[in-house]
Design a protein around this motif. Structure first.
Motif, mmCIF file in Angstrom:
data_model
loop_
_atom_site.group_PDB
_atom_site.id
_atom_site.type_symbol
_atom_site.label_atom_id
_atom_site.label_comp_id
_atom_site.label_asym_id
_atom_site.label_seq_id
_atom_site.Cartn_x
_atom_site.Cartn_y
_atom_site.Cartn_z
ATOM 1 N N THR A 15 43.520 -30.291 -27.553
ATOM 2 C CA THR A 15 42.667 -31.386 -28.012
ATOM 3 C C THR A 15 41.402 -30.832 -28.669
ATOM 4 O OG1 THR A 15 41.488 -31.580 -25.905
ATOM 5 C CG2 THR A 15 43.553 -32.820 -26.129
ATOM 6 N N THR A 21 46.146 -31.036 -23.508
ATOM 7 C CA THR A 21 46.797 -32.195 -22.946
ATOM 8 C C THR A 21 48.290 -31.962 -23.090
ATOM 9 O OG1 THR A 21 46.879 -34.616 -22.855
ATOM 10 C CG2 THR A 21 46.847 -33.619 -25.053
ATOM 11 N N HIS A 30 50.233 -39.080 -25.496
ATOM 12 C CA HIS A 30 49.545 -37.953 -24.861
ATOM 13 C C HIS A 30 49.026 -38.361 -23.491
ATOM 14 C CE1 HIS A 30 49.274 -36.849 -29.194
ATOM 15 N NE2 HIS A 30 49.429 -35.625 -28.724
ATOM 16 N N PRO A 34 43.353 -37.244 -27.438
ATOM 17 C CA PRO A 34 43.439 -36.045 -28.287
ATOM 18 C C PRO A 34 42.092 -35.539 -28.773
ATOM 19 C CG PRO A 34 45.133 -37.629 -28.907
ATOM 20 C CD PRO A 34 44.210 -38.340 -27.945
#
Length: 260
Positions: A15, A21, A30, A34
């Motif tokens: 990220t 992540t 996710h 992000p």
């Protein structure tokens, strides 16, 4: 976590704050924002509900997390605990229907984002060693983690006295089972009257479900580009000074099925 779907392949993603992540093809989502996995968790679950100040108070604390995921929130708790030289007794409950595979977990880079990087390894090493049902371990002397490997619907409804709720499941569009009025009612019933719930999500359907279940709700600034997030409490004084919503209207709309 989903009530019916098995674990699928997961992919590590870096990220914007440099922390990992995981992208879940199972949920097409996710695990974290992000724009920054660590930054989002710090803001949503520690700063906004006032948990950092509570750690400095050295009182007994009980936390319930919906969605253990990568274990990031527990790592941050341990890191903050050590940095604050806290002596609080902490019970940390978390629920995860589909734990990460050990090889995925061990590749996560969270230790690079902690003041006490050794706590990252303590948590990541538990993946691959989880039994079905409740798993208990003590990552630090005064902290006991109770990790439930299973579905929220199977989590015991015995009151645990939760004072802080981390509602960190996949989004209601992707994983609606964990954002219903019945879910928020069960959380309410196993928590203390002074509980505060934090979540990254501010969807109207979530506000409706929470209001229907008896929660007072406030919206505040979201993390990392998100406009809003939600804080919920049973005692409205816990939300003093924040932008409250009309719980009665949201509860009525939820009851009438407006959000279906």
């Amino acid at each position: 976590m989903n009530e019916n779907t098995p674990e699928d392949e997961n992919e590590l993603v870096v990220t914007r704050d440099g922390s990992h992540t995981v992208y879940s093809s199972q949920f097409d989502q996710h695990y974290h924002n992000p724009n920054g996995a660590v930054a989002e968790s710090r803001y949503v679950f520690f700063q906004q509900p006032g948990l950092l100040d509570a750690l400095k108070g050295n009182d007994e604390i009980t936390i319930l997390e919906i969605g253990f995921g990568t274990g990031l929130n527990l790592m941050l708790l341990l890191d903050y605990y050590l940095s604050a030289e806290s002596t609080s007794q902490i019970n940390y409950y978390s629920i995860e229907g589909f734990p990460l595979k050990a090889e995925t977990a061990k590749s996560l880079n969270y230790h690079k984002h902690l003041e006490n990087p050794q706590v990252g390894k303590k948590i990541l090493n538990i993946f691959g060693n989880l039994d079905k049902g409740m798993n208990r371990f003590s990552p630090l002397d005064n902290i006991t983690a109770h990790l439930f490997n299973g579905m929220f619907s199977d989590f015991p409804d015995t009151p645990i006295g939760a004072e802080y709720i981390f509602h960190d499941a996949f989004s209601p569009d992707t994983n609606p089972d964990l954002w219903t009025g019945q879910v928020f009612k069960k959380i309410r019933e196993i928590s203390k009257d002074e509980v505060i719930l934090s979540t990254y999500c501010a969807a109207s359907k979530v506000q409706g479900a929470m209001a229907w279940a008896g929660w007072n709700i406030a919206k505040t600034q979201g993390a990392l580009g998100k406009r809003e997030m939600i804080l919920g409490a049973l005692n409205p004084s816990k939300l003093e000074g924040l932008k409250r919503v009309n719980e009665e209207r949201y509860a009525r709309r939820y009851e009438e099925g407006d959000f279906n």
